[in-house]
Design a protein around this motif. Sequence first.
Motif, short mmCIF file in Angstrom:
data_model
loop_
_atom_site.label_atom_id
_atom_site.label_comp_id
_atom_site.label_asym_id
_atom_site.label_seq_id
_atom_site.Cartn_x
_atom_site.Cartn_y
_atom_site.Cartn_z
N LEU A 56 -52.24 105.04 34.77
CA LEU A 56 -51.88 106.12 33.66
C LEU A 56 -52.79 105.92 32.74
CD1 LEU A 56 -47.98 104.60 33.71
CD2 LEU A 56 -48.89 106.40 35.08
N SER A 57 -52.43 106.88 31.73
CA SER A 57 -53.43 107.05 30.60
C SER A 57 -53.37 105.92 29.76
CB SER A 57 -52.97 108.20 29.53
OG SER A 57 -51.68 108.18 29.17
N GLU A 58 -52.41 105.00 29.54
CA GLU A 58 -52.01 103.94 28.86
C GLU A 58 -51.17 102.83 29.94
OE1 GLU A 58 -50.49 104.06 24.99
OE2 GLU A 58 -51.84 105.81 24.35
N GLY A 59 -51.82 102.54 31.07
CA GLY A 59 -51.12 101.64 31.92
C GLY A 59 -51.20 101.86 33.19
N TYR A 60 -50.15 101.56 34.29
CA TYR A 60 -50.44 101.42 35.55
C TYR A 60 -49.00 101.34 36.14
CZ TYR A 60 -51.44 99.34 40.26
OH TYR A 60 -51.48 99.01 41.54
N THR A 61 -48.82 101.99 37.41
CA THR A 61 -47.70 101.89 38.15
C THR A 61 -47.93 101.68 39.57
OG1 THR A 61 -45.29 102.71 38.49
CG2 THR A 61 -47.20 104.33 38.15
N CYS A 62 -46.95 101.00 40.46
CA CYS A 62 -47.31 100.90 41.75
C CYS A 62 -46.02 100.45 42.45
CB CYS A 62 -48.54 99.86 42.22
SG CYS A 62 -48.00 97.92 41.98
N ALA A 63 -46.00 100.54 43.89
CA ALA A 63 -45.01 100.27 44.63
C ALA A 63 -45.45 99.60 45.75
CB ALA A 63 -44.11 101.39 45.26
N THR A 64 -44.78 98.46 46.31
CA THR A 64 -45.11 97.69 47.35
C THR A 64 -44.67 98.23 48.74
OG1 THR A 64 -43.69 95.98 47.31
CG2 THR A 64 -45.72 95.86 45.96
N SER A 65 -45.27 97.59 49.76
CA SER A 65 -44.69 98.11 51.15
C SER A 65 -43.40 97.46 51.17
CB SER A 65 -45.71 97.53 52.24
OG SER A 65 -45.89 96.08 52.28
N ASP A 66 -42.67 96.60 50.68
CA ASP A 66 -41.23 95.94 50.67
C ASP A 66 -40.75 96.48 49.43
OD1 ASP A 66 -42.69 94.63 49.07
OD2 ASP A 66 -42.49 92.54 49.95
N SER A 67 -41.07 97.52 48.76
CA SER A 67 -40.26 98.31 47.96
C SER A 67 -40.30 97.80 46.43
CB SER A 67 -38.88 98.46 48.08
OG SER A 67 -38.91 99.55 49.47
#
Length: 333
Positions: A56-67
């Motif tokens: 993101l412009s000021e950060g980060y987001t993600c999801a793993t394979s186990d949700s």
Amino acid sequence: MGEKKIHEDITFELSQIENAGRAHGSSYSVEKTDFVWTQVKDILLEDKEIETEQELSEGYTCATSDSDLLTVTGGGNIFFATDRYLNKISPTVTVQENAPGYNGDHFDAQKDLPFMTQDQAIKKALSLLDNLKITNMAVQKTYVLEHSQLQKEQDALAEAGEAWTFDKEKNERIPVAVQYTEEDDFYYFTLWETLDGIHITPYPHGSPDDDSYVTGARAEMILSSRGIEYLSVESHYMVMNKEEEEALIRPEQAIQALENKYDQIILSNPVTVENMSLLYVPEIVNKNENKFELTPVWAFFTTEEITALGAKDNKAIKETMVYFNAVNGKEIV
């Protein structure tokens, strides 16, 4: 102090005043902790497989394979949740008092769970926060989420037609009957940042519409036998300098300031002061340079029943924090 009427429309509900005996206090020069998302990711996700991610412009987001979900944003905010939290805790547990569905008082606060004592869990929680550079935290409240009580809460929701889970593929909530086992025991901690035995307010203040808005400092964490299931961090302040101690006004003087405030206001509904305590409130010095000052304040947590269309019986509880500078007695808004 017990119940005390201090104004025609204001009632105190105070059994005690936190830090009532403090005669002196210091201000602190602080900066908001700006978390490095790569470090947060490594600590919370370890070697889990990342399914989707976005910088993101000021950060980060993600999801793993186990949700599992992780989001780190500017201003010192972290949100981490496992699939177990999203589907077995979040739909069933509401610990925010006065919130619809509140059931935090249904859970024990003292009990030890089989996988770890409460003292061990608190030490582990604080150690995890230290690893994230989140220091000076203290457990404010504990909820022991035992699987048998979680099952009772879920069954009651199911009977009322309010039990649900999150369908990842449909991206929506769906009705579900969740079953809990001995593996579904959790410690739920709320934590506040604390300096010299005084908490930093966990609540924001100022107007969200202008530059006066400042967040408080708080965190929530849930631990199980598998480790961390949930973490929410809403700002953390790093101490840069401690100022000289100054004399603080007495609690009675702060109460008088509150009376004077309400003498100038026509209230639509009676107000109850639920709690009075000595807190630190962050004030802006230079927001662009991430400079703030923690000021000692006498804080009043007030509630007021208001009309709210769509709420149960069209009534809701409005919560407000009122702060008076504990050095000069002036209100901080």
